[in-house]
Design a protein around this motif. Sequence first.
Motif, PDB file in Angstrom:
ATOM      1  N   SER A   1      60.453 134.788 -54.333  1.00 26.13           N
ATOM      2  CA  SER A   1      60.126 135.879 -53.421  1.00 26.13           C
ATOM      3  C   SER A   1      61.143 137.008 -53.535  1.00 26.13           C
ATOM      4  N   LEU A   2      62.416 136.657 -53.672  1.00 27.25           N
ATOM      5  CA  LEU A   2      63.457 137.674 -53.866  1.00 27.25           C
ATOM      6  C   LEU A   2      63.301 138.372 -55.210  1.00 27.25           C
ATOM      7  N   ARG A   3      62.888 137.625 -56.219  1.00 27.33           N
ATOM      8  CA  ARG A   3      62.669 138.244 -57.533  1.00 27.33           C
ATOM      9  C   ARG A   3      61.570 139.293 -57.447  1.00 27.33           C
ATOM     10  N   THR A   4      60.501 138.993 -56.698  1.00 28.94           N
ATOM     11  CA  THR A   4      59.407 139.940 -56.527  1.00 28.94           C
ATOM     12  C   THR A   4      59.854 141.156 -55.721  1.00 28.94           C
ATOM     13  N   ARG A   5      60.598 140.903 -54.649  1.00 30.66           N
ATOM     14  CA  ARG A   5      60.991 141.996 -53.747  1.00 30.66           C
ATOM     15  C   ARG A   5      62.149 142.817 -54.284  1.00 30.66           C
ATOM     16  N   ASN A   6      63.142 142.145 -54.887  1.00 27.44           N
ATOM     17  CA  ASN A   6      64.389 142.823 -55.255  1.00 27.44           C
ATOM     18  C   ASN A   6      64.700 142.802 -56.741  1.00 27.44           C
ATOM     19  N   GLN A   7      63.815 142.188 -57.549  1.00 29.15           N
ATOM     20  CA  GLN A   7      64.005 142.143 -59.000  1.00 29.15           C
ATOM     21  C   GLN A   7      65.337 141.506 -59.409  1.00 29.15           C
ATOM     22  N   ILE A   8      65.683 140.385 -58.773  1.00 32.14           N
ATOM     23  CA  ILE A   8      66.876 139.658 -59.166  1.00 32.14           C
ATOM     24  C   ILE A   8      66.448 138.337 -59.806  1.00 32.14           C
ATOM     25  N   SER A   9      67.325 137.768 -60.607  1.00 23.77           N
ATOM     26  CA  SER A   9      66.964 136.556 -61.346  1.00 23.77           C
ATOM     27  C   SER A   9      66.831 135.359 -60.409  1.00 23.77           C
ATOM     28  N   LEU A  10      66.130 134.324 -60.880  1.00 21.61           N
ATOM     29  CA  LEU A  10      65.969 133.122 -60.070  1.00 21.61           C
ATOM     30  C   LEU A  10      67.308 132.467 -59.772  1.00 21.61           C
ATOM     31  N   GLN A  11      68.200 132.412 -60.781  1.00 21.94           N
ATOM     32  CA  GLN A  11      69.496 131.782 -60.548  1.00 21.94           C
ATOM     33  C   GLN A  11      70.285 132.517 -59.467  1.00 21.94           C
ATOM     34  N   GLN A  12      70.213 133.837 -59.483  1.00 19.13           N
ATOM     35  CA  GLN A  12      70.924 134.615 -58.475  1.00 19.13           C
ATOM     36  C   GLN A  12      70.296 134.425 -57.095  1.00 19.13           C
ATOM     37  N   GLY A  13      68.973 134.358 -57.056  1.00 16.38           N
ATOM     38  CA  GLY A  13      68.288 134.117 -55.787  1.00 16.38           C
ATOM     39  C   GLY A  13      68.623 132.760 -55.204  1.00 16.38           C
ATOM     40  N   ILE A  14      68.701 131.748 -56.063  1.00 19.13           N
ATOM     41  CA  ILE A  14      69.055 130.400 -55.603  1.00 19.13           C
ATOM     42  C   ILE A  14      70.489 130.378 -55.091  1.00 19.13           C
ATOM     43  N   ALA A  15      71.385 131.095 -55.768  1.00 19.56           N
ATOM     44  CA  ALA A  15      72.777 131.157 -55.315  1.00 19.56           C
ATOM     45  C   ALA A  15      72.873 131.812 -53.934  1.00 19.56           C
ATOM     46  N   LEU A  16      72.079 132.863 -53.699  1.00 25.02           N
ATOM     47  CA  LEU A  16      72.045 133.482 -52.371  1.00 25.02           C
ATOM     48  C   LEU A  16      71.515 132.485 -51.342  1.00 25.02           C
ATOM     49  N   TRP A  17      70.445 131.775 -51.696  1.00 23.06           N
ATOM     50  CA  TRP A  17      69.876 130.752 -50.806  1.00 23.06           C
ATOM     51  C   TRP A  17      70.950 129.733 -50.427  1.00 23.06           C
ATOM     52  N   GLU A  18      71.713 129.298 -51.421  1.00 21.53           N
ATOM     53  CA  GLU A  18      72.766 128.308 -51.180  1.00 21.53           C
ATOM     54  C   GLU A  18      73.823 128.847 -50.220  1.00 21.53           C
ATOM     55  N   LYS A  19      74.297 130.058 -50.481  1.00 19.59           N
ATOM     56  CA  LYS A  19      75.352 130.650 -49.653  1.00 19.59           C
ATOM     57  C   LYS A  19      74.870 130.843 -48.214  1.00 19.59           C
ATOM     58  N   TYR A  20      73.662 131.362 -48.040  1.00 19.35           N
ATOM     59  CA  TYR A  20      73.135 131.623 -46.702  1.00 19.35           C
ATOM     60  C   TYR A  20      72.906 130.330 -45.926  1.00 19.35           C
ATOM     61  N   ASN A  21      72.304 129.336 -46.572  1.00 21.97           N
ATOM     62  CA  ASN A  21      71.987 128.109 -45.844  1.00 21.97           C
ATOM     63  C   ASN A  21      73.242 127.317 -45.495  1.00 21.97           C
ATOM     64  N   TRP A  22      74.234 127.315 -46.383  1.00 16.72           N
ATOM     65  CA  TRP A  22      75.492 126.657 -46.053  1.00 16.72           C
ATOM     66  C   TRP A  22      76.171 127.377 -44.894  1.00 16.72           C
ATOM     67  N   ALA A  23      76.183 128.714 -44.934  1.00 21.24           N
ATOM     68  CA  ALA A  23      76.771 129.482 -43.833  1.00 21.24           C
ATOM     69  C   ALA A  23      76.009 129.231 -42.538  1.00 21.24           C
ATOM     70  N   ALA A  24      74.680 129.126 -42.620  1.00 18.05           N
ATOM     71  CA  ALA A  24      73.868 128.867 -41.430  1.00 18.05           C
ATOM     72  C   ALA A  24      74.222 127.525 -40.805  1.00 18.05           C
ATOM     73  N   LEU A  25      74.355 126.500 -41.637  1.00 20.63           N
ATOM     74  CA  LEU A  25      74.710 125.174 -41.130  1.00 20.63           C
ATOM     75  C   LEU A  25      76.082 125.200 -40.455  1.00 20.63           C
ATOM     76  N   GLN A  26      77.015 125.936 -41.054  1.00 21.10           N
ATOM     77  CA  GLN A  26      78.343 126.055 -40.455  1.00 21.10           C
ATOM     78  C   GLN A  26      78.286 126.836 -39.138  1.00 21.10           C
ATOM     79  N   SER A  27      77.415 127.841 -39.084  1.00 19.77           N
ATOM     80  CA  SER A  27      77.327 128.693 -37.895  1.00 19.77           C
ATOM     81  C   SER A  27      76.747 127.955 -36.688  1.00 19.77           C
ATOM     82  N   VAL A  28      75.783 127.063 -36.923  1.00 21.47           N
ATOM     83  CA  VAL A  28      75.122 126.391 -35.799  1.00 21.47           C
ATOM     84  C   VAL A  28      75.755 125.044 -35.476  1.00 21.47           C
TER      85      VAL A  28
END
Length: 331
Positions: free
Chosen positions: A159-186
């Motif tokens: 979905s990020l590749r479609t919206r922002n034209q970024i590679s799958l590996q980069q999108g997955i890395a963002l997913w990882e960073k956000y979800n880990w931060a989310a778990l730490q935040s809650v």
Amino acid sequence: MLETRASVYGLRELGEQTLEESTGLIIVGMHRSGTSALTGALHSLGANAGHSSDLTGASVENQKGFFERRDVREICDALLHAAHADWWKISNFEIGQVEQNQLEQQRQRFSGIVESLSKAKTWIIKEPRLCLLLPLLIDLVPNPICILIYRNPIEVAKSLRTRNQISLQQGIALWEKYNWAALQSVKHLPCVVVSYHDLIADQATTLDSVVDQLAALGAKGLGRPKDSPDFIDRSLQRSVAEPEEMEMLTVEQRILWSFLERKAKPDGDFGYKPTGAQKFILQDLEYHFARHSKAGGGVDFASPSIRSRKVLKLAGFLDHIVFYLRSKIRG
């Protein structure tokens, strides 16, 4: 940390509710993970999201609407920019980097939003950047309940590749960073964990479970899904992961995904640690954004550069080393 707005205003009446009597639902989830769908559904069941004029409207990108307050988005952007970061520029981001004057200013703005929304028994805020920033603001919310919604990393990356034209590996890395931060935040906060796939597959049953869990945690005034028209359109799920594509995940990303799939209370350690590979890939994403921004052209990641291929290869190699060393230590 600044004095909370709740303590400042005490029991002053805000419409039918006092600030302390209301419950704030905070939707925490990565971009493209169903945060809008869940917020819209809960809004239809009675959670106050604010006036329609406060919210980002529907678009081709999200035909049902974002249910995202523009002022909360501005606050989050200001906080990230005050740490020389952005929603995509987070390889080195830590909340302690936010400049203090900007933090105080944005906390004051956020307090005003909470005060306004708290006129309802239960209200709701959604903003993906809160995955990263919630610890800076959560003490301003009386009786908070977090709702963490997650989605398959491949689908998010597509979905990020479609919206922002970024590679799958980069999108997955963002997913990882956000979800880990989310778990730490809650962590250690009242929290309900929701699967985007469950929400899409069976809206009524999933929302019924969410409402039950929220009521048990103190949320009041929410209706039942059977009393509200279907809000979620399955046809809008345009990015789907194929089983073989999950092989793209690193060892650590698989650990994180497996934990999310258990919908466990995010309080303890489950064996995940961020790796150097994630940081390399996110830095590569930032390199591309910066380079194309300076050139004044559109960002085009359709053709990975030589630098990207080298970084991804190095990232995979580092992951293997980290996994090997950890297995030896644990063994």
